[in-house]
Write a protein that holds these residues in place. Structure first.
Motif, PDB file in Angstrom:
ATOM      1  N   THR A  71       3.995  -2.734   3.564  1.00  0.00           N
ATOM      2  CA  THR A  71       3.842  -4.051   2.960  1.00  0.00           C
ATOM      3  C   THR A  71       3.359  -5.069   3.980  1.00  0.00           C
ATOM      4  O   THR A  71       3.800  -5.070   5.137  1.00  0.00           O
ATOM      5  N   TYR A  72       2.438  -5.910   3.536  1.00  0.00           N
ATOM      6  CA  TYR A  72       1.901  -6.977   4.382  1.00  0.00           C
ATOM      7  C   TYR A  72       2.068  -8.312   3.657  1.00  0.00           C
ATOM      8  O   TYR A  72       1.812  -8.404   2.458  1.00  0.00           O
ATOM      9  N   THR A  73       2.445  -9.338   4.389  1.00  0.00           N
ATOM     10  CA  THR A  73       2.436 -10.681   3.814  1.00  0.00           C
ATOM     11  C   THR A  73       1.056 -11.303   4.055  1.00  0.00           C
ATOM     12  O   THR A  73       0.287 -10.839   4.904  1.00  0.00           O
ATOM     13  N   LYS A  99      -6.235   3.194   6.234  1.00  0.00           N
ATOM     14  CA  LYS A  99      -5.930   4.084   7.356  1.00  0.00           C
ATOM     15  C   LYS A  99      -4.516   3.856   7.854  1.00  0.00           C
ATOM     16  O   LYS A  99      -3.769   4.814   8.093  1.00  0.00           O
ATOM     17  N   GLU A 100      -4.108   2.598   8.005  1.00  0.00           N
ATOM     18  CA  GLU A 100      -2.761   2.298   8.497  1.00  0.00           C
ATOM     19  C   GLU A 100      -1.691   2.803   7.541  1.00  0.00           C
ATOM     20  O   GLU A 100      -0.616   3.233   7.969  1.00  0.00           O
ATOM     21  N   LEU A 110       0.859  -1.179   0.000  1.00  0.00           N
ATOM     22  CA  LEU A 110       0.000   0.000   0.000  1.00  0.00           C
ATOM     23  C   LEU A 110       0.896   1.230   0.000  1.00  0.00           C
ATOM     24  O   LEU A 110       1.785   1.355   0.853  1.00  0.00           O
ATOM     25  N   THR A 111       0.667   2.149  -0.949  1.00  0.00           N
ATOM     26  CA  THR A 111       1.558   3.290  -1.139  1.00  0.00           C
ATOM     27  C   THR A 111       0.794   4.604  -1.113  1.00  0.00           C
ATOM     28  O   THR A 111      -0.259   4.732  -1.743  1.00  0.00           O
ATOM     29  N   ALA A 130      -1.707  -6.809  -6.316  1.00  0.00           N
ATOM     30  CA  ALA A 130      -0.321  -6.637  -5.875  1.00  0.00           C
ATOM     31  C   ALA A 130      -0.141  -5.346  -5.087  1.00  0.00           C
ATOM     32  O   ALA A 130       0.553  -5.328  -4.069  1.00  0.00           O
ATOM     33  N   THR A 131      -0.745  -4.235  -5.555  1.00  0.00           N
ATOM     34  CA  THR A 131      -0.557  -2.944  -4.888  1.00  0.00           C
ATOM     35  C   THR A 131      -1.865  -2.165  -4.814  1.00  0.00           C
ATOM     36  O   THR A 131      -2.728  -2.272  -5.676  1.00  0.00           O
ATOM     37  N   ILE A 132      -1.969  -1.375  -3.760  1.00  0.00           N
ATOM     38  CA  ILE A 132      -3.062  -0.412  -3.580  1.00  0.00           C
ATOM     39  C   ILE A 132      -2.391   0.931  -3.346  1.00  0.00           C
ATOM     40  O   ILE A 132      -1.511   1.043  -2.483  1.00  0.00           O
ATOM     41  N   GLU A 133      -2.777   1.943  -4.115  1.00  0.00           N
ATOM     42  CA  GLU A 133      -2.074   3.218  -3.996  1.00  0.00           C
ATOM     43  C   GLU A 133      -3.003   4.418  -4.133  1.00  0.00           C
ATOM     44  O   GLU A 133      -4.000   4.379  -4.857  1.00  0.00           O
ATOM     45  N   SER A 134      -2.665   5.458  -3.411  1.00  0.00           N
ATOM     46  CA  SER A 134      -3.364   6.725  -3.536  1.00  0.00           C
ATOM     47  C   SER A 134      -2.970   7.363  -4.856  1.00  0.00           C
ATOM     48  O   SER A 134      -1.808   7.293  -5.273  1.00  0.00           O
ATOM     49  N   THR A 135      -3.932   7.989  -5.522  1.00  0.00           N
ATOM     50  CA  THR A 135      -3.636   8.550  -6.836  1.00  0.00           C
ATOM     51  C   THR A 135      -4.477   9.796  -7.074  1.00  0.00           C
ATOM     52  O   THR A 135      -5.176  10.273  -6.181  1.00  0.00           O
ATOM     53  N   ARG A 136      -4.407  10.323  -8.287  1.00  0.00           N
ATOM     54  CA  ARG A 136      -5.244  11.464  -8.682  1.00  0.00           C
ATOM     55  C   ARG A 136      -6.325  10.978  -9.637  1.00  0.00           C
ATOM     56  O   ARG A 136      -6.254   9.866 -10.170  1.00  0.00           O
TER      57      ARG A 136
END
Length: 278
Positions: free
Chosen positions: A39-41, A78-79, A31-32, A161-167
């Motif tokens: 990162t979580y396993t 949130k984390e 998560l970025t 694979a990834t979750i990220e904040s974006t525009r």
């Protein structure tokens, strides 16, 4: 004595190498936000106190009712410091890149749409996806009460694979946008929103987008130029009814996912964009 010591050291080194290899092979979810990544396993997620059993009656990946061990998406956002009320992008291992509009994950409450990250246990892998050699794991976004929100079938992202904040995608990819003269209530303008949520996860428009699964829908030609209107509608509703081949990956979009008016708007957007190549 020295031989025993060397043997002990060799055993310890072998154990460390095996442990290191196991750690590297453990699936990870990243998560970025603002350049910071958490990162979580899969093991860590399954061991969390907020991991719960989630049953979904209309599972998009497998069909029918399915039950998963999962963690609420809002808790992870949130984390990681990702604003839940901002646009969010989720990338999958196969090149799928889903766009989640601002506020989609905040529709919580007893009657709201609630998103979870389902985790595939290593000791009990999920079934293979239909026509594929892989499962929906290691991580899969599933929803409870999706009908209560603006949840598309494309928002059930699997192999995450990834979750990220974006525009907002229109700001990131201005080449997908319509001329300013096209008003907010115009069919093509409404169709742009339909395109972002249902088509952009797999396709690009004028090169705009990040997915590598499907072809660009305007370059070199627009589908409105080589499909009759009724054939294009049929392709979107049921691709296999129009053309089928072993490597076809496009799903059908029924009226529950793209209502008739939204389909009209989407085709109006595609038609408008054929005059706006960049």
């Amino acid at each position: 004595m020295r031989g025993r010591l060397m043997a002990a050291l060799a055993c310890a080194l072998a154990f460390m190498l095996v442990a290191s290899a196991a750690a590297r092979s453990e699936p990870e979810l990243s998560l970025t936000a603002d350049g910071r990544t958490r990162t979580y396993t899969a093991v860590q997620l399954l061991a969390r106190p907020d991991a719960v059993s989630v049953t979904v009656p209309s599972d998009v990946a497998y069909g029918g009712t399915a039950t998963y061990r999962a963690v609420p998406v809002l808790n992870l956002l949130k984390e990681a410091g990702i604003p839940a009320d901002a646009p969010i992008q989720i990338r999958a291992l196969d090149g799928f890149v889903a766009q989640y509009p601002a506020g989609l994950f905040t529709q919580s409450g007893a009657d709201g749409a609630r998103a979870f990250v389902a985790i595939e246990p290593r000791h009990a892998p999920w079934p293979k996806l239909k026509g594929k050699s892989a499962t929906a794991g290691p991580f899969y976004i599933v929803w409870q009460n999706p009908q209560a929100g603006r949840v598309s079938s494309e928002h059930w992202a699997y192999q995450v694979a990834t979750i990220e904040s974006t525009r907002d995608p229109v700001l990131r990819f201005p080449q997908i946008d319509l001329p300013e003269a096209v008003g907010a209530d115009a069919p093509a303008r409404r169709g742009l929103s339909v395109f972002i949520h249902n088509c952009l996860p797999c396709h690009r428009m004028n090169g705009g987008g990040e997915s590598t699964i499907g072809p660009d829908l305007n370059l070199p030609m627009n589908p409105t130029e080589y499909f009759r209107p009724e054939a294009l509608r049929a392709l979107i509703r049921d691709p296999e009814a129009v053309r089928a081949w072993p490597e076809r990956r496009m799903p059908g979009f029924g009226a529950a996912t793209i209502p008739e008016r939204d389909l009209d708007d989407l085709i109006a957007y595609l038609d408008a964009m054929r005059h706006r190549r960049r």
